[in-house]
Design a protein around this motif. Structure first.
Motif, PDB file in Angstrom:
ATOM      1  N   LYS A 299     -13.984   6.974  49.116  1.00 41.18           N
ATOM      2  CA  LYS A 299     -14.822   5.808  49.406  1.00 41.18           C
ATOM      3  C   LYS A 299     -14.485   4.756  48.364  1.00 41.18           C
ATOM      4  O   LYS A 299     -14.380   5.053  47.178  1.00 41.18           O
ATOM      5  N   ASP A 300     -14.306   3.504  48.805  1.00 43.42           N
ATOM      6  CA  ASP A 300     -13.981   2.453  47.847  1.00 43.42           C
ATOM      7  C   ASP A 300     -15.264   1.868  47.249  1.00 43.42           C
ATOM      8  O   ASP A 300     -16.371   2.354  47.516  1.00 43.42           O
TER       9      ASP A 300
ATOM     10  N   THR B 122     -14.708   3.919  53.890  1.00 46.42           N
ATOM     11  CA  THR B 122     -13.841   5.088  53.891  1.00 46.42           C
ATOM     12  C   THR B 122     -12.399   4.598  53.941  1.00 46.42           C
ATOM     13  O   THR B 122     -12.051   3.779  54.788  1.00 46.42           O
TER      14      THR B 122
ATOM     15  N   GLN C 250     -16.828  -0.771  47.948  1.00 50.78           N
ATOM     16  CA  GLN C 250     -17.722  -1.308  48.965  1.00 50.78           C
ATOM     17  C   GLN C 250     -18.344  -0.216  49.824  1.00 50.78           C
ATOM     18  O   GLN C 250     -19.127  -0.498  50.722  1.00 50.78           O
ATOM     19  N   GLY C 251     -17.971   1.013  49.589  1.00 43.78           N
ATOM     20  CA  GLY C 251     -18.483   2.124  50.382  1.00 43.78           C
ATOM     21  C   GLY C 251     -17.687   2.381  51.653  1.00 43.78           C
ATOM     22  O   GLY C 251     -18.110   3.176  52.499  1.00 43.78           O
TER      23      GLY C 251
END
Length: 176
Positions: free
Chosen positions: A53-54, A59, A56-57
């Protein structure tokens, strides 16, 4: 080192929650479209892919692919072996749309199927095909065709034909 086969399909959301990290191989025999585009491909394609997950959330999954392929030189028609390397950075989306502005430019969208899975085999094959050279050529010093053989001479000018409108010109003169 043991060659671990990469799964052909995965659920990227579940893999990202687990922070899955795959390092292994894909059999080039499973890559039909790539095999049609080249003379030969190494038996294995080395794959590294990480799911996460980055900030920003979102995937995402990223990694790289490595293999060697044999192509036909377009200058001398001899075989040449080239390494293929591809780096990728994907984010799975449900249904591709042009106005999907939530995805940053750095991520390439990839569509998930009805079960929320992506076909890694197809994605990786696409990346390898895109990595192929547009025109496969040996370096000039390594090619069997010398620089002198690459000159093609002069093109003879086309035989001049009479202008089809010359008749009209004659008619105009006759009327004056």
């Amino acid at each position: 080192m043991q060659k671990v086969k990469i799964p052909h399909t995965v659920d990227p959301a579940k893999s990202a929650m687990k922070r899955s990290d795959y390092r292994g191989v894909i059999s080039s025999k499973d890559l039909d479209r790539l095999n049609e585009a080249v003379v030969r491909c190494d038996e294995w394609v080395n794959v590294e892919v990480q799911f996460e997950k980055d900030a920003q959330g979102l995937t995402v999954f990223h990694g790289h692919l490595d293999t060697h392929v044999t192509l036909i030189c377009q200058r001398c028609n001899g075989e040449l072996t080239r390494p293929l390397h591809s780096d990728f950075f994907f984010s799975p989306v449900q249904g591709l749309s042009e106005d999907d502005e939530a995805l940053p430019e750095a991520y390439e969208p990839v569509e998930v199927n009805d079960h929320g899975e992506v076909n890694l085999l197809q994605i990786f094959e696409d990346e390898l095909i895109i990595s192929l050279p547009i025109v496969a050529l040996h370096a000039e010093e390594d090619c069997n065709v010398s620089k002198d053989d690459m000159t093609f001479g002069k093109i003879d000018p086309e035989n001049e034909r009479p202008n089809p409108f010359a008749v009209l010109k004659e008619l105009k003169r006759d009327q004056e």
